[in-house]
Design a protein around this motif. Structure first.
Motif, PDB file in Angstrom:
ATOM      1  N   ASP A  54       0.835  -1.209   0.000  1.00 32.33           N
ATOM      2  CA  ASP A  54       0.000   0.000   0.000  1.00 32.33           C
ATOM      3  C   ASP A  54       0.865   1.253   0.000  1.00 32.33           C
ATOM      4  O   ASP A  54       0.592   2.201  -0.732  1.00 32.33           O
ATOM      5  CB  ASP A  54      -0.939   0.012   1.207  1.00 32.33           C
ATOM      6  CG  ASP A  54      -2.080  -0.960   1.077  1.00 32.33           C
ATOM      7  OD1 ASP A  54      -2.364  -1.411  -0.053  1.00 32.33           O
ATOM      8  OD2 ASP A  54      -2.696  -1.278   2.114  1.00 32.33           O
ATOM      9  N   ASP A  58       0.948   3.760  -3.135  1.00 37.11           N
ATOM     10  CA  ASP A  58       0.499   5.137  -2.893  1.00 37.11           C
ATOM     11  C   ASP A  58       1.550   6.155  -3.327  1.00 37.11           C
ATOM     12  O   ASP A  58       1.214   7.224  -3.832  1.00 37.11           O
ATOM     13  CB  ASP A  58       0.156   5.353  -1.422  1.00 37.11           C
ATOM     14  CG  ASP A  58      -1.176   4.760  -1.034  1.00 37.11           C
ATOM     15  OD1 ASP A  58      -1.974   4.451  -1.953  1.00 37.11           O
ATOM     16  OD2 ASP A  58      -1.424   4.597   0.171  1.00 37.11           O
ATOM     17  N   SER A  61       1.253   6.683  -7.160  1.00 35.62           N
ATOM     18  CA  SER A  61      -0.043   7.011  -7.757  1.00 35.62           C
ATOM     19  C   SER A  61      -0.201   8.524  -7.824  1.00 35.62           C
ATOM     20  O   SER A  61       0.394   9.268  -7.055  1.00 35.62           O
ATOM     21  CB  SER A  61      -1.188   6.386  -6.964  1.00 35.62           C
ATOM     22  OG  SER A  61      -1.240   6.935  -5.679  1.00 35.62           O
TER      23      SER A  61
END
Length: 76
Positions: A54, A58, A61
């Motif tokens: 994650d 992240d 992104s």
């Protein structure tokens, strides 16, 4: 002698699989690389692996802010 290891089947796309394999170099939690979209990993490392994935995803992104989205609408 047979040795049993408790693990979890991880299904992911090839890009995420490569990230997991790179993380495995420091953690050594991948038990078996099964095919291009499946890995068998130690059950005790699943939460830590999910957290790291994650975090990495992240970082890579892109999110459009409200102001940027509004300015793009006005350009049309």
């Amino acid at each position: 002698m047979v040795k049993a290891v408790k693990g979890v089947l991880l299904e992911c796309d090839p890009t995420v699989k490569q990230i997991v394999l790179n993380l495995n170099e420091s953690g050594n939690f991948v038990i078996e690389d099964l095919d291009e979209t499946h890995l068998f990993v130690e059950a005790t490392c699943v939460q830590e692996l999910q957290y790291e994935l994650d975090r990495i995803l992240d970082e890579n992104s892109y999110t459009i802010s409200t102001e940027e989205r509004d300015s793009r609408k006005n350009e049309r």
